[in-house]
Design a protein around this motif. Structure first.
Motif, PDB file in Angstrom:
ATOM      1  N   VAL A 164       0.833  -1.198   0.000  1.00  0.00           N
ATOM      2  CA  VAL A 164       0.000   0.000   0.000  1.00  0.00           C
ATOM      3  C   VAL A 164       0.869   1.249   0.000  1.00  0.00           C
ATOM      4  N   GLU A 165       0.384   2.263  -0.705  1.00  0.00           N
ATOM      5  CA  GLU A 165       1.092   3.530  -0.826  1.00  0.00           C
ATOM      6  C   GLU A 165       0.360   4.606  -0.031  1.00  0.00           C
ATOM      7  N   LEU A 166       1.117   5.401   0.692  1.00  0.00           N
ATOM      8  CA  LEU A 166       0.595   6.555   1.420  1.00  0.00           C
ATOM      9  C   LEU A 166       0.725   7.775   0.519  1.00  0.00           C
ATOM     10  N   ASP A 167      -0.379   8.536   0.373  1.00  0.00           N
ATOM     11  CA  ASP A 167      -0.391   9.682  -0.531  1.00  0.00           C
ATOM     12  C   ASP A 167      -0.817  10.958   0.179  1.00  0.00           C
ATOM     13  N   VAL A 168      -0.256  12.092  -0.258  1.00  0.00           N
ATOM     14  CA  VAL A 168      -0.882  13.380   0.004  1.00  0.00           C
ATOM     15  C   VAL A 168      -1.993  13.484  -1.036  1.00  0.00           C
ATOM     16  N   TYR A 169      -3.239  13.624  -0.569  1.00  0.00           N
ATOM     17  CA  TYR A 169      -4.376  13.625  -1.485  1.00  0.00           C
ATOM     18  C   TYR A 169      -5.411  14.636  -0.991  1.00  0.00           C
ATOM     19  N   PHE A 170      -5.556  15.731  -1.725  1.00  0.00           N
ATOM     20  CA  PHE A 170      -6.546  16.737  -1.324  1.00  0.00           C
ATOM     21  C   PHE A 170      -6.874  17.663  -2.496  1.00  0.00           C
ATOM     22  N   PHE A 171      -7.926  18.466  -2.310  1.00  0.00           N
ATOM     23  CA  PHE A 171      -8.341  19.449  -3.294  1.00  0.00           C
ATOM     24  C   PHE A 171      -7.912  20.820  -2.779  1.00  0.00           C
ATOM     25  N   PRO A 172      -6.829  21.386  -3.299  1.00  0.00           N
ATOM     26  CA  PRO A 172      -6.339  22.679  -2.808  1.00  0.00           C
ATOM     27  C   PRO A 172      -7.402  23.780  -2.809  1.00  0.00           C
ATOM     28  N   CYS A 173      -8.319  23.759  -3.784  1.00  0.00           N
ATOM     29  CA  CYS A 173      -9.339  24.801  -3.870  1.00  0.00           C
ATOM     30  C   CYS A 173     -10.251  24.830  -2.644  1.00  0.00           C
ATOM     31  N   ASP A 174     -10.304  23.729  -1.893  1.00  0.00           N
ATOM     32  CA  ASP A 174     -11.142  23.676  -0.693  1.00  0.00           C
ATOM     33  C   ASP A 174     -10.467  24.308   0.519  1.00  0.00           C
ATOM     34  N   TYR A 175      -9.203  24.709   0.381  1.00  0.00           N
ATOM     35  CA  TYR A 175      -8.449  25.208   1.535  1.00  0.00           C
ATOM     36  C   TYR A 175      -7.840  26.587   1.278  1.00  0.00           C
ATOM     37  N   PRO A 195      -8.014  25.263  -9.635  1.00  0.00           N
ATOM     38  CA  PRO A 195      -9.086  24.503 -10.283  1.00  0.00           C
ATOM     39  C   PRO A 195      -9.643  23.449  -9.324  1.00  0.00           C
ATOM     40  N   PRO A 196     -10.850  22.957  -9.598  1.00  0.00           N
ATOM     41  CA  PRO A 196     -11.484  21.967  -8.707  1.00  0.00           C
ATOM     42  C   PRO A 196     -10.960  20.556  -8.940  1.00  0.00           C
ATOM     43  N   TYR A 197      -9.644  20.424  -8.886  1.00  0.00           N
ATOM     44  CA  TYR A 197      -9.025  19.120  -9.107  1.00  0.00           C
ATOM     45  C   TYR A 197      -8.218  18.708  -7.880  1.00  0.00           C
ATOM     46  N   SER A 198      -8.071  17.421  -7.717  1.00  0.00           N
ATOM     47  CA  SER A 198      -7.281  16.910  -6.591  1.00  0.00           C
ATOM     48  C   SER A 198      -5.803  16.884  -6.936  1.00  0.00           C
ATOM     49  N   VAL A 199      -4.999  16.924  -5.885  1.00  0.00           N
ATOM     50  CA  VAL A 199      -3.556  16.731  -5.987  1.00  0.00           C
ATOM     51  C   VAL A 199      -3.243  15.418  -5.292  1.00  0.00           C
ATOM     52  N   ARG A 200      -2.469  14.584  -5.959  1.00  0.00           N
ATOM     53  CA  ARG A 200      -2.063  13.318  -5.347  1.00  0.00           C
ATOM     54  C   ARG A 200      -0.563  13.142  -5.527  1.00  0.00           C
ATOM     55  N   VAL A 201       0.151  13.013  -4.400  1.00  0.00           N
ATOM     56  CA  VAL A 201       1.598  12.832  -4.435  1.00  0.00           C
ATOM     57  C   VAL A 201       1.969  11.654  -3.546  1.00  0.00           C
TER      58      VAL A 201
END
Length: 204
Positions: A95-106, A115-121
């Motif tokens: 399993v991989e641990l990710d930073v996963y969120f929608f910057p526009c919500d913060y 933009p209303p897109y998620s970031v996943r790293v």
């Protein structure tokens, strides 16, 4: 309109949890993805099996979202709690641990065009499912009627940020640096990359 797809019986028999089966069968998880009854769809289910087994073992609530790889991202149940996600590892069986969120919500900064897109790293991977389960249950249960983001730099070092944290860089930097203080080099580097991203995200 039916909001569920039909999953292969042979696959369903691998799991006992009806909640898990319902979450995976959600039509939103199969938008622009191959039908789960097709060869490609069955391969997608098989590829994500580690995430499904993890989800079935949890005592906390959770949700899924499709990520850009076409895989299932295991995330906190509340949309008010983002930042941390788990997916099938692309580098080992686990399993991989990710930073996963929608910057526009913060952010409410009018200068930023988010933009209303998620970031996943991807942050870290492990085959130790117990380690992952401990991390999931600790952080997925944190939501307390606040808009928060649990940003992981490793399985053990996570920064909890509140509200429009992108708009208060000094405060966010302090919280993140405190989270990795005394940590390993890769944790510090993950923190640095995250801070570099939010410092300029959406500013053109």
């Amino acid at each position: 309109m039916n909001d569920k797809v039909t999953l292969p019986k042979s696959w369903q028999n691998k799991f006992k949890s009806e909640k898990l089966k319902d979450a995976i069968a959600d039509i939103g998880m199969w938008f622009q993805a191959p039908d789960p009854m097709s060869v490609e769809g069955r391969a997608r289910l098989k590829r994500n099996e580690a995430i499904f087994l993890l989800a079935e073992s949890l005592s906390v609530d959770y949700a899924f979202e499709p990520n850009e790889n076409g895989d299932f991202e295991l995330i906190p149940a509340s949309v008010e709690h983002q930042g941390i996600g788990f997916s099938v590892s692309s580098v080992l069986e686990g399993v991989e641990l990710d930073v996963y969120f929608f910057p526009c919500d913060y952010s409410e900064d009018s200068r930023r065009k988010l933009p209303p897109y998620s970031v996943r790293v991807p942050v870290a991977s492990t085959a130790n499912i117990e380690c992952v389960k401990e991390c999931v249950e600790q952080y997925f249960s944190m939501y307390k009627d606040k808009r928060i983001a649990s940003i992981p730099f490793s399985f053990s070092r996570v920064a909890t940020l509140e509200g429009n944290f992108i708009d208060d860089f000094a405060k966010t930097r302090k919280i993140c640096k405190d989270a990795v203080a005394g940590g390993e080099e890769y944790e510090i580097e993950n923190c640095k990359r995250f801070l570099e991203f939010i410092k300029s995200a959406g500013i053109v």
